[in-house]
Scaffold this active site. Structure first.
Site, PDB file in Angstrom:
ATOM      1  N   ASP A   1       0.788  -1.232   0.000  1.00  0.00           N
ATOM      2  CA  ASP A   1       0.000   0.000   0.000  1.00  0.00           C
ATOM      3  C   ASP A   1       0.822   1.285   0.000  1.00  0.00           C
ATOM      4  OD1 ASP A   1       0.930  -0.287   2.586  1.00  0.00           O
ATOM      5  OD2 ASP A   1      -0.983   0.216   3.538  1.00  0.00           O
ATOM      6  N   GLU A   2       2.104   1.190  -0.317  1.00  0.00           N
ATOM      7  CA  GLU A   2       2.953   2.376  -0.341  1.00  0.00           C
ATOM      8  C   GLU A   2       3.935   2.302  -1.497  1.00  0.00           C
ATOM      9  OE1 GLU A   2       4.768   3.595   3.443  1.00  0.00           O
ATOM     10  OE2 GLU A   2       3.591   2.018   4.399  1.00  0.00           O
TER      11      GLU A   2
END
Length: 176
Positions: free
Chosen positions: A106-107
């Site tokens: 998610d990054e």
């Protein structure tokens, strides 16, 4: 040496946000993605903004979260779906540049130094990417913009959810 322009993009409440795309009726209720909700074992993997209001934290036990918020809706995790959404977000990033460095599901860091000629500046590009992900995928991002990866990461954590924070040479001492 010229400063680079680095974005750190952090998908907000990622697993919970993906689940609410499929189940929009949960948007106004405290909900969390967790381990095995039927046996009440495991931990909270992700929670929505409503659950945060009750103090529900990532990595706390389901029992503890339910104690804080008895009406918490527990949703089992679906990692295949999260990978699909992560890949779609990454494709948005890659449509701007190949200089994308994923950091977990998610990054990601994106080096946009060479794109400033086209887009004006890194902050403007960060807002464009943030809005595009929201429009196309119904997910929100917090983005840090800085001259290095560390400050870009700090910037993405500085304001959440759905925000852009610039940490440059003129303000980094004040922010830190």
């Amino acid at each position: 040496m010229t400063d680079r322009s680095i974005l750190h993009c952090d998908l907000n409440n990622f697993f919970a946000s993906v689940e609410m795309i499929d189940r929009p009726e949960l948007e106004n209720f405290p909900m969390a993605v967790c381990g095995d909700p039927s046996s009440r074992h495991g931990i909270i993997l992700s929670k929505n903004e409503e659950a945060k209001k009750f103090g529900v934290k990532t990595a706390e036990t389901i029992v503890s979260a339910k104690y804080k918020c008895p009406e918490l809706v527990l949703v089992p995790s679906d990692h295949k779906k999260y990978i699909e959404y992560s890949d779609m977000v990454r494709q948005v990033f890659l449509s701007y540049t190949e200089l994308v460095e994923p950091f977990g599901i998610d990054e990601a860091w994106i080096d946009v130094s060479d794109l400033e000629i086209i887009y004006g500046n890194a902050e403007k590009l960060a807002y464009e990417i943030k809005e595009r992900v929201k429009k196309e995928l119904s997910l929100t991002l917090s983005i840090g913009v800085s001259f290095n990866k560390v400050f870009a990461k700090i910037g993405s954590d500085y304001k959440k959810p759905d925000a852009v924070t610039v940490i440059d040479r003129s303000n980094y001492k004040d922010i830190l």
